[in-house]
Design a protein around this motif. Structure first.
Motif, short mmCIF file in Angstrom:
data_model
loop_
_atom_site.label_atom_id
_atom_site.label_comp_id
_atom_site.label_asym_id
_atom_site.label_seq_id
_atom_site.Cartn_x
_atom_site.Cartn_y
_atom_site.Cartn_z
N PRO A 1 0.80 -1.23 0.00
CA PRO A 1 0.00 0.00 0.00
C PRO A 1 0.83 1.28 0.00
O PRO A 1 0.36 2.30 -0.49
CB PRO A 1 -0.82 -0.11 1.28
CG PRO A 1 -0.07 -1.07 2.15
CD PRO A 1 0.62 -2.02 1.23
N GLY B 1 -3.64 0.52 -4.06
CA GLY B 1 -3.98 -0.89 -3.89
C GLY B 1 -2.75 -1.76 -3.98
O GLY B 1 -1.62 -1.29 -3.95
N PRO C 1 -3.75 -7.99 -1.16
CA PRO C 1 -4.51 -7.76 0.08
C PRO C 1 -3.81 -8.25 1.33
O PRO C 1 -4.16 -7.83 2.43
CB PRO C 1 -5.83 -8.50 -0.15
CG PRO C 1 -5.62 -9.37 -1.33
CD PRO C 1 -4.46 -8.85 -2.11
N ASP C 2 -2.80 -9.12 1.17
CA ASP C 2 -2.12 -9.62 2.37
C ASP C 2 -0.92 -8.77 2.76
O ASP C 2 -0.23 -9.08 3.73
CB ASP C 2 -1.72 -11.10 2.19
CG ASP C 2 -0.86 -11.29 0.95
OD1 ASP C 2 -1.03 -10.49 -0.02
OD2 ASP C 2 -0.02 -12.20 0.92
N HIS D 1 -0.19 -5.39 4.33
CA HIS D 1 -1.02 -4.39 4.99
C HIS D 1 -0.33 -3.05 5.18
O HIS D 1 -0.96 -2.05 5.45
CB HIS D 1 -1.51 -4.93 6.34
CG HIS D 1 -2.29 -6.19 6.19
ND1 HIS D 1 -3.53 -6.20 5.58
CD2 HIS D 1 -2.00 -7.48 6.50
CE1 HIS D 1 -3.98 -7.45 5.55
NE2 HIS D 1 -3.07 -8.24 6.10
N GLY E 1 -8.28 -12.30 -3.78
CA GLY E 1 -8.05 -10.95 -4.31
C GLY E 1 -6.67 -10.77 -4.90
O GLY E 1 -6.16 -9.66 -5.00
N ARG E 2 -6.03 -11.89 -5.33
CA ARG E 2 -4.69 -11.79 -5.91
C ARG E 2 -4.77 -11.76 -7.43
O ARG E 2 -5.80 -12.05 -8.02
CB ARG E 2 -3.83 -12.92 -5.35
CG ARG E 2 -3.52 -12.57 -3.87
CD ARG E 2 -3.22 -13.75 -3.02
NE ARG E 2 -1.84 -14.18 -3.20
CZ ARG E 2 -1.22 -14.98 -2.34
NH1 ARG E 2 -1.85 -15.44 -1.27
NH2 ARG E 2 0.03 -15.34 -2.56
N ARG F 1 -11.52 -11.10 -10.19
CA ARG F 1 -11.73 -10.07 -9.18
C ARG F 1 -10.74 -8.92 -9.29
O ARG F 1 -11.06 -7.78 -8.96
CB ARG F 1 -11.60 -10.72 -7.80
CG ARG F 1 -12.03 -9.80 -6.68
CD ARG F 1 -12.28 -10.56 -5.41
NE ARG F 1 -13.32 -11.57 -5.64
CZ ARG F 1 -14.07 -12.07 -4.66
NH1 ARG F 1 -13.90 -11.66 -3.43
NH2 ARG F 1 -14.99 -12.97 -4.93
N ALA G 1 -11.11 -4.75 -8.84
CA ALA G 1 -10.25 -3.95 -7.97
C ALA G 1 -9.56 -2.84 -8.76
O ALA G 1 -9.50 -1.69 -8.32
CB ALA G 1 -9.22 -4.85 -7.29
#
Lengths: 384, 384
Positions: free
Chosen positions: A152, A159, A162-163, A165, A226-227, A248, A252
């Motif tokens: 991030p 974006g 998702p893993d 953080h 979400g990868r 997905r 995103a």
């Protein structure tokens, strides 16, 4: 990013340490390629801004050293038909990480990171020592690591996986050698990753071209997580490649970029909707109300946000935050970003200290989106 | 539509019955305009394929007669700011009907209909006597009616006004005179509509530029009814114009066209999403889950349908059905459509008799969408 200028005088091919067919290509590119002279801080190099024969866009020359650009990888939209059509031999399957592409190498004792287009990235260059053990370049001074930087807190993409953080991570997916065409063989790459404890992308083994069906559970698991997707690399002398992304990730991408409507080509959005439709079809997933709503929301939320921003502040912006080790690199980074995006398009919001890091928060102004919305919201007329 | 060829020899400006400034424009257009010689059946005429100065694209010349093209009307995205910015005088407010634009006039005893681009439309020409009382041209031989033809059984657009459940209807929204620039004044138009009992578009009165707020209930009612929007026509010598569309029509357009992804520019889709976002914002409507789902479904349904069609039949098609009075016009219509869309792009499915009508059912093949999906579904690779 750095100041750049087209090169009038040809540069000295004689000094570049390339041989064989690559030498001929470089000699031709020297005459006819689209080279730009770049300088940023103490760095000076030449950058190829358009693919020339087998020299990809983003190839660069530092003194006597050529670093080849990272070539484009084609996309398939069907696992089964795609593997059969594109490959003759088994393929290595690697995860495709949702970040930005860099090439990392050592030059005159400094470890540098280049973006895909061949600019030195002062941010990545600053953070390389955090991201991998740079002692690898002591024993392998000719090595070029091709890697994805994701997370991030990066200055380019909103974006990411998702893993992750916070901050960023780096994932090596290819290796090259200076002044050499092509990539190191897959097994050699794995050996070096292991020997130097370098962070690599997740490996999912080998797949025969007629056994794509066994990848479906993997792809659906990546989609749920979400990868982004997978890359196929043929285990043969030809090293053919293809990428395949989850459904997905398209939603995103659209969500993150819909505020930037007008900055991006319209195809950015329609291609992603089509990819999603093809993914759902391939995996026998009927478009559910949830998926439809997510897609519609992804499109509308960003645009609504842009409209509100223009309304409230007369500017449409995107916010970024990233961590630096050295203050000098922040100055170079901001200078390079101004150069790339244009005057007035980057605004520093805050620079603070957090532990070992300087944390830079900045905004990118989206000038075309701002301009369009300013026109429309003040009652402007459009002939479309 | 008809066979066409660029014009080598200049045509005889001397014969065309135009005067004053228009004569100068036509003389210049004769030299430098992009004219095409068209012939279909017994009809022969010249068509301007690009706007030239004040002569809009789709202007045509039949012997000694010039029929001016229908000019583009700009779009505003804000009622209040838009009316204030674009108009100095009160505007007439008319409904914008979701159909296709035609110009209807009498030439050598025949009533003909031209499309926006200036082709004779054999379908509309066939049906004109059903759609209006053509005796108007007996007392007004110089009149050109500008009208929208709308309804489910038309050969150009899928969809249309939700309250037209079968066949087509016609709505006159402007009048011109042969060999004259500009439109008849609004009151004169209303008088002629009334005197000849011609079908006009719904009229919503006059609005001062600073009183747009009072149009909001109308616009929201049209939106709820699934109707397209309104047109503003300034009540002044300048006859300034602007259009403004509802939010929902954008979702309807996307739904009807998402199967035609690749036939249409990607902007077709992104502009409509942006228009929807701006409409919701202007009217203080938060994007609800229902709206989001409708938008997502509109995008995915058409694309999924196209994927299934290609999978099942190796062709992506759209189906049309329309009614003709005379069989000869069906032949001319199909010939013109083949000419416009290309060989193999139109397939007749069925021709039957229903009461006074011949009912033609046909398919248009979408070649670019078919080609793209065929490539992708067979495992083809794309570098994007």
């Amino acid at each position: 990013m750095p100041d750049s200028a087209s090169i009038d005088s040809s540069f000295a091919i004689e000094r570049i340490r390339v041989d064989g067919a690559l030498r001929d290509t470089v000699a031709a590119a020297q005459q006819h390629g689209d080279w730009h002279e770049e300088h940023l801080g103490d760095w000076r190099y030449r950058r190829l801004s358009d693919t020339f024969q087998r020299l990809p866009e983003g190839s660069v020359v530092f003194d006597d050293t050529l670093i080849c650009g990272y070539p484009k990888i084609g996309r398939i939209f069907r696992l089964d038909a795609g593997l059969r059509a594109q490959f003759e031999h088994p393929c290595w399957v690697e995860e495709k990480i949702d970040g930005y592409n860099v090439r990392i190498f050592q030059h005159e004792g400094q470890v540098l990171a280049l973006t895909r287009r061949g600019y030195i990235c002062p941010f990545t260059t600053d953070r390389v020592p955090d991201l991998l053990d740079i002692r690898v370049f002591e024993s392998e001074p000719e090595l070029v690591l091709c890697a994805e930087v994701a997370g991030p807190e990066n200055p380019y993409n909103e974006g990411g996986p998702p893993d992750i953080h916070e901050d960023i991570r780096l994932f090596v997916f290819d290796m090259m050698r200076k002044n050499q065409p092509g990539f190191l063989p897959h097994r050699e790459k794995l050996r070096l990753l292991d020997a130097h404890a370098l962070p690599g992308v997740p490996q999912y083994g080998r797949c025969e071209p007629d056994q794509a069906a066994r990848l479906k559970p993997l792809v659906l698991a990546l989609d749920r997580a979400g990868r982004e997707g997978i890359i196929f690399k043929e285990d043969s002398g030809q090293d053919r490649r293809a990428k395949y992304v989850t459904g997905r990730i398209n939603v995103a991408d659209i969500r993150l970029c819909s505020a930037a409507i007008k900055q991006l080509p319209a195809e950015y959005f329609t291609q992603r909707v089509l990819r999603l439709a093809l993914f759902l079809d391939e995996h026998g997933i009927a478009p559910t109300p949830d998926i439809e709503r997510e897609l519609g929301a992804a499109l509308l939320e960003g645009m609504s946000d842009a409209i509100h921003q223009e309304h409230d502040t007369r500017k449409v912006i995107r916010r970024f935050r990233c961590r630096f080790l050295r203050k000098r690199n922040i100055r170079l980074f901001l200078r390079s970003l101004h150069h790339l995006l244009g005057k007035g398009s980057v605004r520093t919001r805050c620079l603070s200290r957090e532990g070992a890091y300087y944390v830079l928060q900045f905004e990118k102004v989206l000038p075309r989106t701002t301009g369009l919305l300013a026109h429309l919201l003040r009652g402007g007329i459009v002939f479309d």
